[in-house]
Design an enzyme around this catalytic site. Structure first.
Site, short mmCIF file in Angstrom:
data_model
loop_
_atom_site.label_atom_id
_atom_site.label_comp_id
_atom_site.label_asym_id
_atom_site.label_seq_id
_atom_site.Cartn_x
_atom_site.Cartn_y
_atom_site.Cartn_z
N GLU A 90 0.86 -1.19 0.00
CA GLU A 90 0.00 0.00 0.00
C GLU A 90 0.89 1.23 0.00
O GLU A 90 1.94 1.25 0.66
CB GLU A 90 -0.90 0.02 1.24
CG GLU A 90 -1.72 1.31 1.34
CD GLU A 90 -2.80 1.29 2.40
OE1 GLU A 90 -2.66 0.55 3.38
OE2 GLU A 90 -3.80 2.03 2.23
N ASN A 121 -12.18 -2.92 0.96
CA ASN A 121 -11.10 -3.16 1.93
C ASN A 121 -11.70 -3.38 3.30
O ASN A 121 -12.28 -4.42 3.55
CB ASN A 121 -10.11 -1.98 1.90
CG ASN A 121 -9.02 -2.12 2.94
OD1 ASN A 121 -8.46 -3.21 3.07
ND2 ASN A 121 -8.73 -1.09 3.69
N GLU A 122 -11.58 -2.42 4.20
CA GLU A 122 -12.17 -2.59 5.54
C GLU A 122 -13.56 -1.96 5.52
O GLU A 122 -13.72 -0.78 5.83
CB GLU A 122 -11.28 -1.91 6.59
CG GLU A 122 -10.02 -2.69 6.86
CD GLU A 122 -9.14 -2.04 7.93
OE1 GLU A 122 -9.35 -0.85 8.25
OE2 GLU A 122 -8.23 -2.72 8.41
N CYS A 162 -6.57 1.10 2.94
CA CYS A 162 -7.54 2.20 2.90
C CYS A 162 -7.40 3.04 1.64
O CYS A 162 -8.33 3.76 1.26
CB CYS A 162 -7.36 3.10 4.11
SG CYS A 162 -7.73 2.28 5.66
O1 AHR Z 1 -2.03 -1.09 6.93
C1 AHR Z 1 -2.50 0.19 7.25
C2 AHR Z 1 -4.00 0.28 7.21
O2 AHR Z 1 -4.58 -0.52 8.20
C3 AHR Z 1 -4.66 -0.21 5.96
O3 AHR Z 1 -4.67 0.73 4.98
C4 AHR Z 1 -6.05 -0.51 6.40
O4 AHR Z 1 -6.66 -1.50 5.64
C5 AHR Z 1 -5.90 -0.84 7.86
O5 AHR Z 1 -6.75 -0.08 8.63
#
Ligand code: AHR
Length: 689
Positions: free
Chosen positions: A47, A385-386, A248
């Site tokens: 990321e 994602n989340e 994220c």
């Molecule tokens: O790894 C950092 C963040 O942690 C990621 O972007 C997210 O998916 C999680 O909250």
């Protein structure tokens, strides 16, 4: 990992601990190969957080190279007569700078870039400067490119320079390669309009666009390439899967700033800028100049997967912007209304076509034109994602259902990945896990950034019922498979990459391995962090502009991946899994067989403060127990808070240890070891009797 290097004896290892070892017996059945370990089991989560992309893996050294940051000259200083214009040759990046004669023969016009945390060069290395330029009013100008140390006490600020002649009224790409005469960290890059010098005429207006500086020696020598040292760290992990682009960042702080894969492909000059979602996330670690050039885009990610021989796993937006940052689902504009999802779903379908489609298809053609007519063989896709649902609003699952229906209809073989949200347990997790089963996703993506107690399984069981290495022993075998997509042990009050937390990750991961029938993928997170630009830690690999190092967590991942084996073997102590249970003295263990290596591999983490002795009671057919040699790779440090660093990158790394067959394994206090028992079929049976 060279067996001959650092070869120690077990006796030497035992010296590390002063106290009397306690005896333990593991029962290991070496004949009955259990669940296959998936090729995808240990992977990479990438990321663009902590300046992982621009300023990190992506080898571009110029910040705001296309003058597209909202503050067009952020990262730049100008002098003389410089004007920002907006009718450049690249429609999605229309801004550029116009340099005019200063008006006086002894005054200069030019621009100066600060780079990412400075421009850093290494002695003897070649660098390629390139830019698009024209002389709109005709004539030939000379652009002096210089890497300057502006704080120099020497006679000259200039460390290295090159002159580039601009001789066309039409936009053209110009470039020059220079070699760094010495190393320097923290320089600036200057481009100066040289009036009358080196055959250039006076008073020649010159336009500059997409000013770029790369090391020539990138990973695989690619021009729009990635840093060789960082890519090598990734390759050495031998990843089975590569998840990108987040995190994220997939969702964005708002819909507009989500990662849009279509903007990240095609010619780099025309990939539009995106605001990095981590720019403003933490006020206490604010980076107002954090943007994504998209120079490192989906094509480049797929290429890396190919280089590493691993499965690509892209994750795409499900139409919800980051739910942490947009808590009111009813607020207009934060999420895409259900009946307006079509273009988002189309993006997902088009992505599969970009990766796998024939060059005669519209998106297959884009890939082919970028230089890759063969498909990238995409088999997995993450949707969201989340994410989570609210009490009266199935924000996530309603959207996911629509994506899944469309994707399954067109690509029935594609494996779809849902999510159980941001927590390893609790309200969101409990609500989402059954819904993922109901929606029949192939895998669910689980995230857990938790403390030492959670990883050891000693956390409050009411709050954290599934903490520890037994977590997956209790999972439903008929549901979706598990993708532990983000995890790391965050030391309470510490949050750095110290030895102890990495040891607990190793202990916890024995639970992944033992449950390889349902755990099909795991990826530590986050991956990268620039020492001068991080927002989140711990992270697996750290670096500055020219150096990098592997954390102990990196080595844990690497040991699991290198010795992942082909099938699980049953390993118990007093008929129970070895998972730090009462009476197990802080031991965690799992075992696999590797049919290719013809070896049995046992992973043991001793999380206690005392040395432990392990006898293996081997079960199985006689021939399967004929071992010819054994060795171990061991991670240990006497200081639990110690960590590797740029100045001491090899303070803690795995060491080879010789094992004497037939003798008990003595594993030092706070140690993780991978024990390899090799069988050689060509040995005559009698030799073993
Ligand atoms: O790894 C950092 C963040 O942690 C990621 O972007 C997210 O998916 C999680 O909250």
């Amino acid at each position: 990992m060279n067996l001959k290097k650092n070869l120690l004896t077990l006796a030497a290892l035992a010296c590390c601990a002063g106290t009397q070892a306690t005896d333990h017996t593991f029962t290991l059945n070496a004949s009955k190969a259990g669940a296959p370990i998936q090729k995808t089991m240990y992977g990479i989560f990438y990321e663009d957080i902590n300046f992982a992309g621009d300023g990190g893996l992506y080898a571009e050294m110029v910040k705001n190279r296309s003058f597209e940051f909202p503050n067009r000259l952020q990262g730049w200083k100008t002098f003389g007569q410089v004007e920002v214009k907006d009718d450049g040759p690249f429609e999605r990046n229309p801004h550029y700078v116009r340099l005019r004669w200063s008006g006086h023969n002894d005054k200069y016009t030019g621009i100066e870039n600060e780079g990412f945390f400075g421009i850093s060069i290494v002695k003897g290395k070649e660098y390629r400067i390139s830019f698009w330029a024209r002389t709109p009013e005709g004539g030939t100008s000379n652009i002096r490119v210089a890497v300057d140390n502006v704080a120099s006490m020497g006679e000259t600020q200039t460390i290295v320079k090159a002159d580039v002649k601009v001789d066309s009224r039409e936009w053209k790409k110009y470039q020059a390669v220079f070699t760094a005469p010495r190393s320097f960290d923290g320089a600036v890059l200057r481009l100066i309009l040289m009036e009358g010098a080196k055959g250039a005429e006076r008073n020649v207006t010159t336009d500059l666009e997409h000013v770029s500086l790369f090391p020539v020696d990138t990973w695989k020598g690619r021009e729009n390439g990635v840093r060789k040292d960082l890519a090598q760290h990734l390759a050495d992990l031998k990843p089975g899967v590569f998840r990108f682009p987040g995190g994220c960042i997939v969702e964005g702080t708002d819909l507009e700033t989500r990662f849009q894969w279509k903007n990240s492909v095609g010619p780099v000059e025309n990939r539009p800028l995106n605001e990095n979602r981590w720019r403003d996330t933490f006020l206490h670690r604010l980076f107002p100049d954090y943007y994504q050039s998209y120079g490192l885009g989906f094509y480049e990610f797929f290429l890396l997967c190919e280089d590493f021989g691993c499965e690509p796993l892209p994750v795409i937006s499900v139409g919800l912007s980051c739910q942490f940052q947009n808590r009111d689902p009813e607020k207009a504009g934060v999420h895409v209304p259900l009946d307006e999802l079509d273009s988002y779903i189309q993006d997902a379908l088009d992505l599969v076509e970009f990766a796998n489609g024939d060059p005669s298809t519209p998106w297959g053609k884009v890939r082919a034109e970028m230089g890759h007519p063969e498909p990238f063989n995409l088999h997995y896709l993450g949707v969201g994602n989340e994410q989570w649902d609210y009490k009266d609003n199935a924000a996530f699952t309603d959207r996911l259902r629509k994506f899944n229906a469309a994707l399954r209809a067109k690509y029935p073989a594609l494996k779809l990945i849902g999510t159980t949200g941001p927590d390893s347990e609790g309200e969101k997790f409990n609500m989402l896990q059954p819904k993922m089963k109901e929606l029949k996703v192939d895998l669910y993506d689980e995230h857990f950034y938790r403390d030492e107690q959670w990883f050891l399984g000693t956390a409050d069981k009411n709050k954290y019922p599934t903490c520890g290495a037994l977590r997956y022993d209790k999972y439903d075998r008929k549901g979706p498979k598990v993708f532990a997509g983000e995890y790391a042990c965050h030391g309470k009050g510490k949050k750095w990459n110290h030895f102890e937390t990495s040891l607990y990750e190793a202990a916890f991961m024995t639970g992944f391995e033992r449950n390889a029938d349902i755990v099909h993928m795991c990826t530590y997170a986050p991956l990268f962090a620039h020492v001068k630009g991080w927002q989140w830690r711990p992270d697996m690999i750290w670096y500055d502009n020219t150096r990098s190092f592997r954390t102990v967590s990196y080595y844990v991942q690497q040991l699991y991946s290198t010795y992942k084996g082909t099938n699980v073997l049953s390993l118990t102590m007093d008929k129970k899994p070895v998972a730090g249970q009462p009476g197990q003295d802080g031991l965690f263990a799992s075992a696999v067989i590797d049919k290719g290596m013809n070896a049995v591999i046992v992973k043991i983490a001793n999380t206690s403060d005392e040395e432990q002795t392990v006898n293996i009671k081997w079960q199985g057919k006689k021939d399967d127990l004929k071992f010819s040699s054994a060795y171990a790779e061991v991670l240990h440090c006497d200081e639990p808070d110690a960590e590797n660093s740029l100045d001491n990158p090899k303070k803690i790394e795995p060491r080879m240890v010789e094992i004497k067959l037939g003798e008990p394994i003595r594993i030092g206090a706070k140690t993780f070891g991978v024990y390899v028992f090799q069988r050689h079929e060509d040995l005559p049976n009698e030799a073993e009797e």
